[in-house]
Structures are given as structure tokens and as C-alpha cells.
Design a protein around this motif. Sequence first.
Motif, PDB file in Angstrom:
ATOM      1  N   VAL A 138     -13.566   6.091  -2.260  1.00 43.38           N
ATOM      2  CA  VAL A 138     -14.765   6.897  -2.060  1.00 43.38           C
ATOM      3  C   VAL A 138     -14.982   7.101  -0.570  1.00 43.38           C
ATOM      4  O   VAL A 138     -15.059   6.157   0.201  1.00 43.38           O
ATOM      5  N   VAL A 139     -15.067   8.367  -0.160  1.00 39.37           N
ATOM      6  CA  VAL A 139     -15.295   8.720   1.236  1.00 39.37           C
ATOM      7  C   VAL A 139     -16.789   8.926   1.499  1.00 39.37           C
ATOM      8  O   VAL A 139     -17.299   8.565   2.546  1.00 39.37           O
ATOM      9  N   ASP A 140     -17.476   9.510   0.517  1.00 37.37           N
ATOM     10  CA  ASP A 140     -18.896   9.787   0.689  1.00 37.37           C
ATOM     11  C   ASP A 140     -19.573   9.740  -0.670  1.00 37.37           C
ATOM     12  O   ASP A 140     -18.928   9.931  -1.706  1.00 37.37           O
ATOM     13  N   ALA A 141     -20.870   9.500  -0.653  1.00 37.79           N
ATOM     14  CA  ALA A 141     -21.660   9.487  -1.885  1.00 37.79           C
ATOM     15  C   ALA A 141     -23.024  10.079  -1.590  1.00 37.79           C
ATOM     16  O   ALA A 141     -23.558   9.918  -0.494  1.00 37.79           O
ATOM     17  N   GLU A 142     -23.542  10.789  -2.561  1.00 34.16           N
ATOM     18  CA  GLU A 142     -24.883  11.352  -2.448  1.00 34.16           C
ATOM     19  C   GLU A 142     -25.643  10.997  -3.716  1.00 34.16           C
ATOM     20  O   GLU A 142     -25.142  11.188  -4.829  1.00 34.16           O
TER      21      GLU A 142
ATOM     22  N   ASN B 278     -12.500  15.826  -3.254  1.00 27.46           N
ATOM     23  CA  ASN B 278     -12.556  15.449  -1.843  1.00 27.46           C
ATOM     24  C   ASN B 278     -13.031  14.000  -1.647  1.00 27.46           C
ATOM     25  O   ASN B 278     -13.415  13.601  -0.558  1.00 27.46           O
ATOM     26  N   HIS B 279     -13.034  13.235  -2.742  1.00 28.77           N
ATOM     27  CA  HIS B 279     -13.383  11.805  -2.740  1.00 28.77           C
ATOM     28  C   HIS B 279     -14.857  11.552  -2.454  1.00 28.77           C
ATOM     29  O   HIS B 279     -15.231  10.497  -1.974  1.00 28.77           O
ATOM     30  N   LYS B 280     -15.683  12.537  -2.795  1.00 32.83           N
ATOM     31  CA  LYS B 280     -17.130  12.375  -2.723  1.00 32.83           C
ATOM     32  C   LYS B 280     -17.634  12.145  -4.144  1.00 32.83           C
ATOM     33  O   LYS B 280     -17.095  12.713  -5.099  1.00 32.83           O
TER      34      LYS B 280
ATOM     35  N   LYS C 262     -20.146   3.764  -2.281  1.00 30.58           N
ATOM     36  CA  LYS C 262     -19.240   3.860  -1.133  1.00 30.58           C
ATOM     37  C   LYS C 262     -18.343   2.631  -0.991  1.00 30.58           C
ATOM     38  O   LYS C 262     -17.319   2.692  -0.316  1.00 30.58           O
TER      39      LYS C 262
ATOM     40  N   GLU D 200     -26.129   4.328  -3.106  1.00 28.66           N
ATOM     41  CA  GLU D 200     -25.141   4.983  -2.245  1.00 28.66           C
ATOM     42  C   GLU D 200     -24.182   3.953  -1.649  1.00 28.66           C
ATOM     43  O   GLU D 200     -22.967   4.149  -1.661  1.00 28.66           O
TER      44      GLU D 200
ATOM     45  N   ASP E  25     -21.166  12.226  -6.454  1.00 28.14           N
ATOM     46  CA  ASP E  25     -22.574  12.575  -6.593  1.00 28.14           C
ATOM     47  C   ASP E  25     -23.145  11.778  -7.753  1.00 28.14           C
ATOM     48  O   ASP E  25     -22.536  11.704  -8.831  1.00 28.14           O
TER      49      ASP E  25
END
Length: 107
Positions: A78-82, A44-46, A73, A69, A48
Motif C-alpha cells: 500500500v502506497v497511499d490510503a484515503e 496504483n497501490h492506493k 498504510k 488510514e 480507498d
Amino acid sequence: MDLSELPEIEEDKIVEALRQVYDPEIPVNIYDLGLIYNLDIHPNHKVDVKMTLTTPGCPEAATFPGKVEAAVKSVPGVVDAEVELVWDPPWTKDHMSEDVKLALGIW
């Protein structure tokens, strides 16, 4: 957002972005310093990221996750990063790349 229209996330591009984040106490980027323990790229382009710090009392503890982060990003696709700070295993100089050890004169 149609994820199929996004470029595939390349791990080497993430590593390149992480190499732009420096530890202010040691003139070395956090990737080659060995602070990045794991990168997981999801369909989903996230992304971690599990990372550590040189010491639990590091003054950058409050700001490093946000910097990491933002760097992740910035990578196309990349849509999201954690970012998760972890302390196990504890960081040691053995996590440094050989180039960094050589540059800093650490063996």
C-alpha cells in the motif's frame, strides 16, 4: 517509485490490519463491528476506505479516520490510503459479524 516492484495488495491483509483497530467504547475491532463499508484497491497501490461510526456524535470521529488510514498504510504494497466517513446507510447492530453479536449477547 516503480509500482511493479511492490507486492500485490491482498485484501485479507487489509482486513487483518483493520482488525487491530478497536472501538474504545465497545471492546470489538472496527471491521467485525461493521464500521467498514467498502475497500477499493487501485492499480496504483492506493486504497480507498468508506467507513462509518456507530453514531454521528461518536467521540472518536476526529481520530478514527487517521487510525484506519495508518492501519491500511501498514499493509505491504500500500502506497497511499484515503478514508471517507459516510453516514448512509446508518450503522446498526445488523452490520456486526455473527461472532461479535454472540460475544456481546446482542440479537
